[in-house]
Motif scaffolding. Structure first.
Motif, PDB file in Angstrom:
ATOM      1  N   ASN A  23       0.650  -1.256  -0.047  1.00 12.13           N
ATOM      2  CA  ASN A  23       0.053   0.115   0.055  1.00 12.13           C
ATOM      3  C   ASN A  23       0.836   1.321   0.065  1.00 12.13           C
ATOM      4  O   ASN A  23       1.795   1.335   0.335  1.00 12.13           O
ATOM      5  N   LEU A  24       0.231   2.344  -0.639  1.00 12.03           N
ATOM      6  CA  LEU A  24       1.101   3.759  -0.638  1.00 12.03           C
ATOM      7  C   LEU A  24       0.289   4.447  -0.268  1.00 12.03           C
ATOM      8  O   LEU A  24      -0.886   4.934  -0.563  1.00 12.03           O
ATOM      9  N   ILE A  25       0.814   5.438   0.511  1.00 13.22           N
ATOM     10  CA  ILE A  25      -0.015   6.700   0.757  1.00 13.22           C
ATOM     11  C   ILE A  25       1.219   7.801   0.671  1.00 13.22           C
ATOM     12  O   ILE A  25       2.134   7.635   0.957  1.00 13.22           O
ATOM     13  N   GLU A  26       0.649   9.164   0.192  1.00  8.64           N
ATOM     14  CA  GLU A  26       1.267  10.305  -0.042  1.00  8.64           C
ATOM     15  C   GLU A  26       0.572  11.266   0.784  1.00  8.64           C
ATOM     16  O   GLU A  26      -0.518  11.555   0.809  1.00  8.64           O
ATOM     17  N   ILE A  27       1.375  12.159   1.546  1.00 15.55           N
ATOM     18  CA  ILE A  27       1.181  13.187   2.338  1.00 15.55           C
ATOM     19  C   ILE A  27       2.223  14.397   2.110  1.00 15.55           C
ATOM     20  O   ILE A  27       3.234  14.342   1.838  1.00 15.55           O
ATOM     21  N   LYS A  28       1.246  15.644   1.875  1.00 21.39           N
ATOM     22  CA  LYS A  28       2.017  16.751   1.697  1.00 21.39           C
ATOM     23  C   LYS A  28       1.930  18.033   2.743  1.00 21.39           C
ATOM     24  O   LYS A  28       0.788  18.070   2.870  1.00 21.39           O
ATOM     25  N   TYR A  29       2.948  17.974   3.473  1.00 23.03           N
ATOM     26  CA  TYR A  29       2.770  18.850   4.573  1.00 23.03           C
ATOM     27  C   TYR A  29       1.479  18.643   5.627  1.00 23.03           C
ATOM     28  O   TYR A  29       0.798  19.649   6.079  1.00 23.03           O
ATOM     29  N   GLY A  30       1.188  17.216   5.917  1.00 24.54           N
ATOM     30  CA  GLY A  30       0.264  17.265   6.863  1.00 24.54           C
ATOM     31  C   GLY A  30      -1.032  16.579   6.178  1.00 24.54           C
ATOM     32  O   GLY A  30      -1.932  16.294   6.888  1.00 24.54           O
ATOM     33  N   LYS A  31      -1.334  16.834   4.945  1.00 23.39           N
ATOM     34  CA  LYS A  31      -2.635  16.521   4.395  1.00 23.39           C
ATOM     35  C   LYS A  31      -2.165  15.244   3.364  1.00 23.39           C
ATOM     36  O   LYS A  31      -1.487  15.295   2.522  1.00 23.39           O
ATOM     37  N   VAL A  32      -3.088  14.242   3.560  1.00 20.55           N
ATOM     38  CA  VAL A  32      -3.244  13.023   2.972  1.00 20.55           C
ATOM     39  C   VAL A  32      -3.700  13.301   1.505  1.00 20.55           C
ATOM     40  O   VAL A  32      -4.789  13.946   1.156  1.00 20.55           O
ATOM     41  N   ILE A  33      -2.719  13.149   0.349  1.00 17.43           N
ATOM     42  CA  ILE A  33      -2.973  13.507  -0.960  1.00 17.43           C
ATOM     43  C   ILE A  33      -3.498  11.983  -1.893  1.00 17.43           C
ATOM     44  O   ILE A  33      -4.581  12.211  -2.672  1.00 17.43           O
ATOM     45  N   SER A  34      -3.020  11.224  -1.367  1.00 18.27           N
ATOM     46  CA  SER A  34      -3.660   9.903  -2.238  1.00 18.27           C
ATOM     47  C   SER A  34      -3.275   8.641  -1.527  1.00 18.27           C
ATOM     48  O   SER A  34      -2.341   8.531  -0.475  1.00 18.27           O
ATOM     49  N   LYS A  35      -4.072   7.612  -1.738  1.00 20.18           N
ATOM     50  CA  LYS A  35      -3.787   6.190  -1.091  1.00 20.18           C
ATOM     51  C   LYS A  35      -4.197   5.245  -2.082  1.00 20.18           C
ATOM     52  O   LYS A  35      -4.977   5.329  -2.928  1.00 20.18           O
ATOM     53  N   SER A  36      -3.258   4.143  -2.169  1.00 19.93           N
ATOM     54  CA  SER A  36      -3.392   3.168  -3.484  1.00 19.93           C
ATOM     55  C   SER A  36      -2.704   1.833  -3.016  1.00 19.93           C
ATOM     56  O   SER A  36      -1.822   1.733  -2.248  1.00 19.93           O
ATOM     57  N   LYS A  37      -2.857   0.729  -3.770  1.00 19.77           N
ATOM     58  CA  LYS A  37      -2.574  -0.415  -3.866  1.00 19.77           C
ATOM     59  C   LYS A  37      -1.402  -0.420  -4.706  1.00 19.77           C
ATOM     60  O   LYS A  37      -1.598  -0.030  -5.882  1.00 19.77           O
ATOM     61  N   ILE A  38      -0.371  -1.216  -4.403  1.00 22.92           N
ATOM     62  CA  ILE A  38       0.722  -1.269  -5.453  1.00 22.92           C
ATOM     63  C   ILE A  38       1.543  -2.593  -5.201  1.00 22.92           C
ATOM     64  O   ILE A  38       1.376  -3.562  -4.154  1.00 22.92           O
ATOM     65  N   ALA A  39       2.404  -2.895  -6.336  1.00 23.45           N
ATOM     66  CA  ALA A  39       3.305  -4.033  -6.140  1.00 23.45           C
ATOM     67  C   ALA A  39       4.577  -3.630  -5.173  1.00 23.45           C
ATOM     68  O   ALA A  39       5.114  -2.432  -5.561  1.00 23.45           O
ATOM     69  N   SER A  40       4.730  -4.493  -4.440  1.00 27.63           N
ATOM     70  CA  SER A  40       6.025  -3.894  -3.355  1.00 27.63           C
ATOM     71  C   SER A  40       6.683  -5.114  -2.739  1.00 27.63           C
ATOM     72  O   SER A  40       5.974  -6.215  -2.392  1.00 27.63           O
ATOM     73  N   ASN A  41       7.824  -4.919  -2.365  1.00 29.76           N
ATOM     74  CA  ASN A  41       8.538  -6.075  -1.788  1.00 29.76           C
ATOM     75  C   ASN A  41       7.980  -5.833  -0.405  1.00 29.76           C
ATOM     76  O   ASN A  41       7.510  -4.962   0.272  1.00 29.76           O
ATOM     77  N   TYR A  42       8.450  -6.930   0.614  1.00 27.81           N
ATOM     78  CA  TYR A  42       8.119  -6.883   2.130  1.00 27.81           C
ATOM     79  C   TYR A  42       8.846  -5.882   2.611  1.00 27.81           C
ATOM     80  O   TYR A  42      10.100  -5.441   2.091  1.00 27.81           O
ATOM     81  N   GLY A  43       8.112  -5.315   3.634  1.00 27.47           N
ATOM     82  CA  GLY A  43       8.830  -4.126   4.441  1.00 27.47           C
ATOM     83  C   GLY A  43       8.472  -2.743   4.014  1.00 27.47           C
ATOM     84  O   GLY A  43       7.197  -2.612   3.463  1.00 27.47           O
TER      85      GLY A  43
END
Length: 358
Positions: free
Chosen positions: A123-143
């Motif tokens: 999962n990916l979350i993007e935050i810009k200066y305290g504000k959540v911009i986006s959330k999404s599922k992604i391909a990713s390694n463990y960790g």
């Protein structure tokens, strides 16, 4: 007109808190690396650009963050490490306050990717200066990977007080060196402006790291392992003829936490003065294991200061045992030094030095 008392907004409260937790790029790296250690990581990769002012990336192979908790992790006072008020007085993890991620996200742009082992996606979350911009599922390694960009760009007054790139990189390098010596089972890799500057294998050999960093061999070092009541002091110290011109090679941890304690540093320096007359500083990596309820780590938001319940006893334990091992290592023709029991060190002249070899 009489000014009215009002409750601060969340944005202002976060910025004030961030000012206590985050003051330099190395503060961000310290918090994120400690989170990676708490997550049982075996490999941690640190990348920085422009001294960490433009870009910081911390990637680990730890347990990851549950998707349902990813956004919550960036809320103020959100933590997995405390369950009751009693836990504050026996903290066993490096992180615990639940302030770091919220503070970092309030003064920067953040991308956080994380995957737990029970899922086949991250999962990916993007935050810009305290504000959540986006959330999404992604391909990713463990960790988990956390990327931090453009710190303090929303607080120009703070940004202008950062040091030059070389100094900020030096502070980061010194911290990574210190924490890698304290956790030799973990592989650390530091990449500065695209160039690999430091790497440890994670083979649990502190002597290998001493050699890599300071060109010291095993016969240049003295092993320390003392137990007394509930205390244990362990690690390595340099022989008196192996020393350095400042304190940047003096590393001390308490229960695995890198700390700055002037009295401890002064007590160790004082023990060396019988054997080293040139006013240079010893090289060491030592860990004090002490019951968690006898040390308070909740002294400063950055968690590098601690308070001991029995400080005089702790300082005496360290001083006497360092003096004892040095006394046993000096040539037999030299005069033996009588160890003063219950030696208490109460004064210390604190001088900070930046190691800027990076």
């Amino acid at each position: 007109m009489q000014p009215k008392i009002k409750k601060l907004s969340k944005d202002i409260s976060l910025l004030i808190a961030a000012g206590e937790v985050i003051d330099k790029p190395v503060s961000i790296i310290k918090e994120l690396v400690e989170n990676s250690i708490d997550a049982n990581s075996k490999k941690i990769i640190i990348k920085i650009k422009n001294g960490g002012k433009d870009y910081i990336s911390i990637t680990d192979d730890g347990i990851g963050i549950n998707p349902d908790e990813l956004e919550l992790a960036f809320e103020s006072h959100a933590t997995s490490k405390l369950n009751s008020k009693d836990d504050i007085y026996k903290v066993s993890s490096l992180g615990f306050r639940g302030e770091a991620l919220a503070s970092i996200s309030s003064v920067s742009k953040i991308e956080c990717k994380s995957r737990i082992k029970s899922l086949d996606y991250g999962n990916l979350i993007e935050i810009k200066y305290g504000k959540v911009i986006s959330k999404s599922k992604i391909a990713s390694n463990y960790g988990t990977q956390i990327i931090v960009k453009d710190i303090f760009h929303n607080i120009p007054a703070r940004l202008k007080y950062l040091s030059n790139t070389r100094s900020e990189s030096g502070r980061i390098g010194q911290f990574i060196q210190s924490v890698s010596m304290s956790y030799p089972k973990i592989s650390f890799e530091l990449i500065i402006d695209g160039k690999k500057k430091y790497h440890t294998k994670g083979d649990n050999s502190k002597i290998t790291i001493f050699n890599q960093l300071y060109k010291l061999l095993s016969n240049d070092l003295i092993s320390v392992d003392f137990r007394e009541n509930s205390y244990q002091l362990s690690g390595y110290i340099s022989k008196p003829n192996k020393n350095f011109g400042n304190r940047s090679r003096m590393n001390f941890t308490t229960n695995g936490r890198v700390i700055k304690n002037p009295k401890i540093f002064y007590s160790i320096e004082n023990a060396y003065r019988y054997f080293n007359k040139n006013k240079r500083f010893p090289i060491f990596n030592l860990n004090l294991t002490i019951p968690f309820n006898e040390v308070d780590v909740n002294i400063h938001p950055q968690k590098h200061e601690v308070k001991f319940e029995k400080e005089a006893e702790v300082i005496s334990f360290i001083y006497n045992n360092i003096l004892k091992v040095l006394n046993s290592e000096i040539p037999s023709e030299n005069i033996k030094i009588n160890i003063e029991q219950n030696k208490v060190i109460s004064q210390y002249e604190n001088s900070e030095f930046d190691q800027t070899d990076f």
